[in-house]
Write an enzyme that holds these catalytic residues in place. Structure first.
Site, PDB file in Angstrom:
ATOM      1  N   VAL A 228      68.220 -69.730 -69.026  1.00 58.77           N
ATOM      2  CA  VAL A 228      69.641 -69.586 -67.488  1.00 58.77           C
ATOM      3  C   VAL A 228      70.675 -70.999 -67.487  1.00 58.77           C
ATOM      4  O   VAL A 228      71.347 -70.937 -67.072  1.00 58.77           O
ATOM      5  CB  VAL A 228      69.005 -69.686 -66.543  1.00 58.77           C
TER       6      VAL A 228
ATOM      7  N   SER B 208      62.725 -72.254 -52.131  1.00 58.43           N
ATOM      8  CA  SER B 208      61.033 -72.667 -51.858  1.00 58.43           C
ATOM      9  C   SER B 208      60.830 -73.665 -50.582  1.00 58.43           C
ATOM     10  O   SER B 208      61.901 -74.118 -50.167  1.00 58.43           O
ATOM     11  CB  SER B 208      60.913 -73.425 -53.422  1.00 58.43           C
TER      12      SER B 208
ATOM     13  N   TYR C 223      61.679 -80.856 -58.560  1.00 58.19           N
ATOM     14  CA  TYR C 223      61.637 -79.647 -58.021  1.00 58.19           C
ATOM     15  C   TYR C 223      61.821 -78.913 -56.305  1.00 58.19           C
ATOM     16  O   TYR C 223      63.196 -78.213 -56.518  1.00 58.19           O
ATOM     17  CB  TYR C 223      59.688 -78.795 -57.885  1.00 58.19           C
TER      18      TYR C 223
ATOM     19  N   ALA D  62      64.209 -81.153 -55.198  1.00 58.25           N
ATOM     20  CA  ALA D  62      66.078 -80.980 -55.181  1.00 58.25           C
ATOM     21  C   ALA D  62      66.471 -80.294 -55.155  1.00 58.25           C
ATOM     22  O   ALA D  62      67.378 -79.989 -54.597  1.00 58.25           O
ATOM     23  CB  ALA D  62      65.820 -82.677 -56.007  1.00 58.25           C
TER      24      ALA D  62
ATOM     25  N   LYS E  94      64.823 -77.536 -55.541  1.00 55.02           N
ATOM     26  CA  LYS E  94      65.462 -75.806 -54.597  1.00 55.02           C
ATOM     27  C   LYS E  94      65.599 -76.002 -53.202  1.00 55.02           C
ATOM     28  O   LYS E  94      66.695 -75.197 -52.434  1.00 55.02           O
ATOM     29  CB  LYS E  94      63.473 -75.558 -54.082  1.00 55.02           C
TER      30      LYS E  94
ATOM     31  N   ILE F 164      52.488 -68.752 -53.913  1.00 58.08           N
ATOM     32  CA  ILE F 164      52.995 -67.237 -54.733  1.00 58.08           C
ATOM     33  C   ILE F 164      51.137 -67.322 -55.466  1.00 58.08           C
ATOM     34  O   ILE F 164      51.957 -67.944 -55.662  1.00 58.08           O
ATOM     35  CB  ILE F 164      54.348 -66.501 -54.520  1.00 58.08           C
TER      36      ILE F 164
HETATM   37  P1  NDP Z   1      56.773 -67.680 -62.726  1.00 53.87           P
HETATM   38  O1  NDP Z   1      56.391 -69.373 -64.012  1.00 53.87           O
HETATM   39  O2  NDP Z   1      54.676 -66.858 -62.849  1.00 53.87           O
HETATM   40  O3  NDP Z   1      57.455 -66.526 -64.032  1.00 53.87           O
HETATM   41  C1  NDP Z   1      58.835 -67.717 -64.383  1.00 53.87           C
HETATM   42  C2  NDP Z   1      59.859 -66.158 -64.870  1.00 53.87           C
HETATM   43  O4  NDP Z   1      60.831 -67.652 -64.957  1.00 53.87           O
HETATM   44  C3  NDP Z   1      59.887 -66.111 -66.131  1.00 53.87           C
HETATM   45  O5  NDP Z   1      60.273 -64.624 -66.230  1.00 53.87           O
HETATM   46  C4  NDP Z   1      60.979 -66.967 -67.309  1.00 53.87           C
HETATM   47  O6  NDP Z   1      60.644 -65.728 -68.398  1.00 53.87           O
HETATM   48  C5  NDP Z   1      61.364 -66.888 -66.054  1.00 53.87           C
HETATM   49  N1  NDP Z   1      62.260 -68.425 -67.123  1.00 53.87           N
HETATM   50  C6  NDP Z   1      61.622 -69.662 -66.879  1.00 53.87           C
HETATM   51  N2  NDP Z   1      62.434 -70.756 -67.046  1.00 53.87           N
HETATM   52  C7  NDP Z   1      63.554 -69.438 -68.080  1.00 53.87           C
HETATM   53  C8  NDP Z   1      64.745 -70.244 -67.854  1.00 53.87           C
HETATM   54  N3  NDP Z   1      65.343 -71.024 -69.208  1.00 53.87           N
HETATM   55  N4  NDP Z   1      65.897 -69.579 -68.672  1.00 53.87           N
HETATM   56  C9  NDP Z   1      65.431 -67.951 -68.041  1.00 53.87           C
HETATM   57  N5  NDP Z   1      64.213 -67.540 -67.502  1.00 53.87           N
HETATM   58  C10 NDP Z   1      63.353 -68.412 -67.181  1.00 53.87           C
HETATM   59  O7  NDP Z   1      57.092 -68.334 -61.631  1.00 53.87           O
HETATM   60  P2  NDP Z   1      56.694 -67.025 -60.384  1.00 53.87           P
HETATM   61  O8  NDP Z   1      57.121 -65.785 -60.454  1.00 53.87           O
HETATM   62  O9  NDP Z   1      55.326 -68.103 -59.561  1.00 53.87           O
HETATM   63  O10 NDP Z   1      58.316 -68.164 -59.937  1.00 53.87           O
HETATM   64  C11 NDP Z   1      59.349 -67.403 -59.737  1.00 53.87           C
HETATM   65  C12 NDP Z   1      60.675 -67.822 -58.591  1.00 53.87           C
HETATM   66  O11 NDP Z   1      59.986 -68.561 -57.406  1.00 53.87           O
HETATM   67  C13 NDP Z   1      60.621 -69.386 -59.369  1.00 53.87           C
HETATM   68  O12 NDP Z   1      61.909 -69.972 -58.751  1.00 53.87           O
HETATM   69  C14 NDP Z   1      60.169 -70.310 -58.721  1.00 53.87           C
HETATM   70  O13 NDP Z   1      60.788 -72.065 -58.750  1.00 53.87           O
HETATM   71  C15 NDP Z   1      59.749 -69.922 -57.143  1.00 53.87           C
HETATM   72  N6  NDP Z   1      58.650 -70.008 -56.277  1.00 53.87           N
HETATM   73  C16 NDP Z   1      57.680 -70.256 -56.549  1.00 53.87           C
HETATM   74  C17 NDP Z   1      56.767 -69.777 -55.720  1.00 53.87           C
HETATM   75  C18 NDP Z   1      54.841 -69.703 -56.265  1.00 53.87           C
HETATM   76  O14 NDP Z   1      54.716 -69.888 -54.939  1.00 53.87           O
HETATM   77  N7  NDP Z   1      54.781 -68.813 -57.607  1.00 53.87           N
HETATM   78  C19 NDP Z   1      57.029 -70.575 -55.007  1.00 53.87           C
HETATM   79  C20 NDP Z   1      58.055 -70.414 -54.051  1.00 53.87           C
HETATM   80  C21 NDP Z   1      58.736 -70.226 -55.411  1.00 53.87           C
HETATM   81  P3  NDP Z   1      59.691 -66.168 -69.859  1.00 53.87           P
HETATM   82  O15 NDP Z   1      58.705 -65.039 -69.101  1.00 53.87           O
HETATM   83  O16 NDP Z   1      60.224 -65.757 -70.711  1.00 53.87           O
HETATM   84  O17 NDP Z   1      59.178 -67.404 -69.847  1.00 53.87           O
END
Ligand code: NDP
Length: 248
Positions: A65, A143, A156, A158, A160, A189
């Site tokens: 993305v 976040s 991160y 900045a 978010k 999470i």
């Molecule tokens: P994960 O690391 O578990 O999953 C990340 C996902 O993003 C994967 O599906 C990965 O794809 C995809 N991804 C990463 N980079 C790219 C890219 N350049 N282009 C397309 N897809 C990409 O993350 P989480 O589920 O924990 O986090 C999801 C969202 O929630 C994020 O935005 C995170 O910042 C936010 N968040 C998470 C928190 C937490 O505690 N976990 C707290 C607050 C916010 P692939 O499988 O192909 O690598």
């Protein structure tokens, strides 16, 4: 089946929170385009889960993305498969934690280009058609760290925090066109992003969460389904906290 007949795109839908969001949207009847970057097997597994629900459809779409050309290619493939997009969930995100003193520009840029620029590119790709049709739901996954800041997460936090500014601005720009733009701000999470954190850090975080537990991806997914539904047509520019009371 609150989302029957709707088409949703979930960026980063192959794992963690994005996976739970994709499944929850499908559960409510939406057809779901699951974007991923590298993990094709996990993305395929999400589609299989969706198909197991019966009467639902999903498909996988690879794109980084942070790369506008790849996002445009993905848009073409999604429109070919599902014809339109009603719901966009900008969920793809990464973290590369370092104290600011040790953070080089590459590390800064890596996070900002996915977590912030990614939302820019994907919104650009889909919002014009939403506006023309007079219907759309855009949900940005921010976040708690974007609200509070966090040691070692300047890049991160900045990105978010900027997503919240983007959300509020787009809410105003698209409000007259039937497109709502909201954010969900999860706390900590239980996904791979958090399980990699050292135990002593996790203990410190847990001590600050009034509910004394980490959230589950499904907790975030439910908030996204709510904001994606027709019931929220008068809610825009909102930041919905899903954080167990960590930040209120
Ligand atoms: P994960 O690391 O578990 O999953 C990340 C996902 O993003 C994967 O599906 C990965 O794809 C995809 N991804 C990463 N980079 C790219 C890219 N350049 N282009 C397309 N897809 C990409 O993350 P989480 O589920 O924990 O986090 C999801 C969202 O929630 C994020 O935005 C995170 O910042 C936010 N968040 C998470 C928190 C937490 O505690 N976990 C707290 C607050 C916010 P692939 O499988 O192909 O690598």
């Amino acid at each position: 089946m609150r989302l029957k007949g709707r088409v949703a795109v979930v960026t980063g839908g192959s794992r963690g929170i994005g996976r739970a969001i994709a499944l929850a949207l499908a559960e409510e009847g939406a057809a779901v385009a699951i974007n991923y970057q590298r993990n094709e097997a996990s993305a395929k597994e999400v589609v299989q889960e969706i198909e197991r629900m019966g009467g639902r459809s999903g498909d996988i779409f690879q794109a980084d993305v942070s790369d506008p050309a790849q996002v445009l290619r993905m848009r073409g493939a999604i429109l070919q498969r599902f014809e339109r997009v009603d719901i966009l969930v900008n969920n793809a995100g990464i973290n590369r934690d370092k104290s600011f003193i040790n953070m080089d520009y590459e590390t800064w840029k890596a996070v900002v280009s996915v977590d912030l620029d990614g939302a820019f590119h994907c919104t650009k790709a889909f919002v014009v058609a939403m506006k023309a049709r007079g219907y759309g739901r855009i949900i940005n996954i921010s976040s708690v760290v974007g609200q509070t800041g966090n040691f070692g997460q300047a890049n991160y936090a900045a990105a978010k925090a900027a997503l919240l500014g983007l959300t509020k601005t787009l809410a105003k720009e698209f409000a007259p066109k039937g497109v709502t733009v909201n954010a969900v701000a999860p706390g900590f999470i239980e996904t791979e992003m958090v399980t990699g954190t050292p135990d002593e850090v996790k203990e410190k975080v847990l001590a600050q969460i009034p509910m004394h537990r980490f959230g589950k991806p499904e907790d975030v997914a439910k908030a996204v389904v709510f904001l994606a539904s027709d019931e929220t047509s008068y809610i825009t520019g909102h930041v919905l906290n899903v954080n167990g009371g960590l930040y209120v």
